[in-house]
Design an enzyme around this catalytic site. Structure first.
Site, short mmCIF file in Angstrom:
data_model
loop_
_atom_site.label_atom_id
_atom_site.label_comp_id
_atom_site.label_asym_id
_atom_site.label_seq_id
_atom_site.Cartn_x
_atom_site.Cartn_y
_atom_site.Cartn_z
N ARG A 133 2.35 -11.23 9.95
CA ARG A 133 3.71 -10.69 10.06
C ARG A 133 4.72 -11.72 9.55
NH1 ARG A 133 2.26 -6.45 9.35
NH2 ARG A 133 0.25 -7.45 9.22
N ASP A 149 -3.78 7.35 4.81
CA ASP A 149 -3.27 5.99 5.06
C ASP A 149 -3.89 5.46 6.35
OD1 ASP A 149 -1.79 3.71 4.75
OD2 ASP A 149 0.07 4.56 5.55
N GLU A 150 -3.95 4.13 6.49
CA GLU A 150 -4.48 3.48 7.71
C GLU A 150 -5.87 4.04 8.04
OE1 GLU A 150 -3.01 0.98 8.65
OE2 GLU A 150 -0.83 1.18 8.61
N LYS A 181 0.82 -1.22 0.00
CA LYS A 181 0.00 0.00 0.00
C LYS A 181 0.85 1.27 0.00
CE LYS A 181 -0.68 0.11 5.02
NZ LYS A 181 -0.03 1.36 5.37
N THR A 182 2.00 1.26 0.70
CA THR A 182 2.83 2.46 0.74
C THR A 182 3.36 2.78 -0.66
OG1 THR A 182 3.47 1.81 2.97
CG2 THR A 182 4.71 3.60 1.99
N GLN A 190 -7.44 -5.17 9.76
CA GLN A 190 -6.33 -4.77 10.62
C GLN A 190 -6.70 -3.60 11.53
OE1 GLN A 190 -2.17 -5.22 9.04
NE2 GLN A 190 -3.21 -5.12 7.07
#
Length: 671
Positions: free
Chosen positions: A603, A214-215, A28-29, A245
């Site tokens: 993770r 973002d987020e 996503k970044t 998330q």
């Protein structure tokens, strides 16, 4: 790396509102940074008219660096990349006159807020720390939900909430009088201003012509309102988020803000990033099946082209100490056989209190580690205090330790007396402790300070002599008792619970020092000097290691692990009551705990190991925990439960052969 079709669509769609549903590890970044570059380089947008917001300074800094690498300084000039609160602060600074604030307004941090509320509620709450904490939290929640003191008063259901609303009103009046703002005001005030003032609203909508968030799943009500007010009817924005998330409801985050977008912006384009570049297929299958037990507004399934990977493992331990030792042993063996680095491993847990035993076990086995998102055991104030006492006990010339503890707990030795002591020591060219023992000290210090300094030094000398002559463990115990440290913790800690936890840490340190002094089958008994040296070395290593490149095992909470990735992950304490946490079970919020487990699982890149205990100490009792329901929700064909699968003779031989081959290679390199 080339963008995949979904990423490409997310980058190039700029004509209307866009929600990018970005699964864990889906890049996503890259999408955000590439989209900003695309708008500036390909579409003629000015950098100064684009804003990107996220939640932490670290995330904003990383995003700014990545954009700088993609664009170059000249093209990126004027681009706004910040946290929500920094954006709010910028709006307030520019519009302070409209808001009726003087230019030099103050920002109150949590300590300032706490002190103000203590003084404003002195008659009613009498400084009750728990009540003050609840009041701070309630006021913060009201502000995040855009509720004014007047509205809070009108909707209060009972006397308790009426009183809280009255305190809120007092607090706001005082803040206005002080020309001060708190953290929540940085979002609340811009929201109210843009909502009520059309001229200001238009000014900021012209200034920010494209907004990226973002987020997004972590936004609260006020933050979502701020987004809507900035983008206006043009609705030129991209929000990137993942409802799976969303793990911050306790901070006011509302994952349902993702759903609201569909209602508020009917033309919303939904783009799903489902290809994961991090984990094996088996890990993603487990994550997908686990999270499918939660209700979803948007369906998505992560997939990987990195191969299926090894089974997930579940290991049992007798108790929490055995669990820590098992993880250390598994990690050491795996590293030895596979020639990996310590930095490839992460140990994830639900609560910070779980870290202590893992730290102890890793230290005992001389494995370097780093605590993230929490305070390392040896960085805690109470442990630093105890270590300073021990360091002074074995080295009377340690001036730093002397200064740390001479007045901890309080002995009535003020800064003036310490200044006199320091000058006296300098004149004679001796250390502070030696100066404190000097017969001529009475020429510069008198009265109670002199009496207390002399009493302290006599006691320390006595302890030091006893450490040489008799049982060292008794001396260490006497040290903790003699200063009445537990009483002092209860007097100075935020709550009785906090004092209890801090004393537990001191007891843990004492127990561990005792083990080192007495020795075991692996270690020879040590002297107190050797124990202190070993612990100091550990502390220095921890402070000197550079965070990014150090070869250390990573220890962190599941919350702190979000956004990170490691080849090999241990998720520990997989028990009902720990994960899902008992509080969440009581509050019927197991869905968020499941999302937390999902974050932990995603993770892992190559291998994932879960651990749980057959018995665990909890609040002084030994309980027999049940395995976490989340373990039972995983696809069982992909999970090896230790008690159900025994290694075959062939598997054991293979492991043995790999270990011998590695040992030969090591010996060969040395030869």
């Amino acid at each position: 790396m080339k963008l995949n079709p979904a990423q490409q669509e997310a980058v190039t769609y700029i004509s209307g509102p866009c929600l990018v549903l970005a699964g864990a590890g889906s890049g996503k970044t890259r999408v955000i940074t590439n989209k900003i570059a695309y708008m500036i380089q390909e579409c003629g947008h000015k950098a100064r008219n684009i804003a990107a917001v996220t939640f932490t300074n670290k995330a904003a800094r990383e995003m700014r660096e990545r954009i700088g690498q993609t664009l170059g300084k000249a093209e990126a000039r004027g681009l706004m990349v910040s946290t929500f609160h920094t954006l709010g602060l910028n709006i307030i600074r520019r519009e302070h006159k409209v808001l009726g604030l003087k230019e030099n307004f103050s920002l109150f941090d949590e300590h300032d807020v706490n002190a103000l509320l203590v003084s404003l509620t002195e008659d009613e709450l009498e400084g009750d720390k728990d009540a003050i904490r609840q009041l701070i939290s309630t006021i913060s929640n009201w502000k995040n939900e855009m509720v004014s003191p007047k509205q809070a008063m009108a909707t209060a259901q009972d006397e308790h909430f009426k009183q809280l609303a009255e305190f809120y009103d007092r607090y706001q009046r005082q803040m206005v009088a002080y020309n001060a703002l708190d953290f929540d005001d940085l979002i609340l005030l811009p929201c109210l201003l843009l909502k009520e003032n059309a001229e200001v609203r238009e000014r900021w909508q012209n200034r920010i012509r494209y907004l990226l968030v973002d987020e997004y799943q972590d936004t609260n009500t006020a933050q979502y309102d701020l987004v809507k007010l900035i983008v206006g009817s043009n609705a030129r924005f991209t929000v990137v988020g993942d409802d799976d998330q969303s793990i911050y409801s306790w901070r006011g985050a509302r994952p349902q803000n993702l759903e609201l977008l569909k209602t508020d912006f009917p033309a919303l384009r939904l783009i799903k990033l489902e290809q994961n570049y991090r984990s094996s297929g088996r890990i993603l299958k487990a994550a997908n099946i686990l999270i499918a037990n939660n209700p979803h507004a948007f369906e998505k399934r992560l997939f990987s082209e990195l191969g299926y990977g090894v089974p997930l493992r579940v290991l049992f331990a007798k108790d929490e100490e055995h669990e820590a030792d098992r993880v250390t042993s598994e990690l050491s063996a795996h590293k030895f056989i596979n020639k990996t680095a310590y930095r490839d491993y992460a140990i994830l847990y639900r609560g910070n209190h779980q870290s202590r035993l893992f730290e102890m076990s890793l230290m005992r086995n001389r494995i370097p580690y780093k605590i993230s998102g929490g305070t390392s055991f040896f960085s805690r104030a109470e442990i630093k205090d105890m270590m300073a006492y021990l360091r002074l006990l074995v080295n009377a010339d340690d001036d730093n330790s002397f200064l740390r503890i001479i007045n901890v707990p309080k002995r009535g030795i003020g800064p003036t007396s310490l200044e006199k002591l320091g000058l006296f020591a300098n004149e004679r060219g001796i250390g502070l402790f030696a100066a404190a023992c000097d017969a001529h000290l009475s020429s510069v210090i008198s009265g109670k300070p002199l009496f207390e300094i002399q009493r302290f030094t006599r006691w320390m000398v006595e302890l030091s002599d006893n450490a040489v002559r008799s049982e060292t463990t008794d001396v260490v115990r006497e040290l903790v008792r003699g200063i009445h440290y537990e009483d002092w913790l209860y007097e100075t800690s935020a709550s009785a619970k906090a004092a209890e936890m801090r004393m537990k840490n001191v007891s843990e340190l004492y127990r561990w020092i005792t083990e080192m002094l007495e020795g075991d089958e692996l270690e020879q008994p040590m002297t107190l000097q050797e124990v202190v040296t070993r612990l100091m070395l550990r502390d220095m290593m921890e402070r000197n290691e550079s965070e990014e490149n150090a070869d250390q095992v990573q220890l962190m909470t599941l919350h702190a692990s979000k956004g990170l990735e490691y080849p090999f992950v241990f998720m520990v304490g997989m028990e009902e009551g720990l994960l899902p946490h008992q509080v969440s079970m009581d509050e019927d919020n197991v869905d968020e705990e499941r999302r937390l487990a999902y974050v932990g699982i995603t993770r892992a890149q190559q291998a994932l190991t879960f651990t749980l205990c057959k018995s665990r100490r909890q609040y002084g009792e030994v309980i027999k925990p049940e395995p976490s329901r989340f373990l039972l929700e995983l696809p069982q064909d992909d999970v090896e439960w230790e008690s159900r699968t025994q290694k075959t003779a062939e598997q054991k031989q293979q492991t043995g052969r790999a270990g011998i081959a590695n040992l030969k290679a090591i010996l060969g390199n040395k030869g």
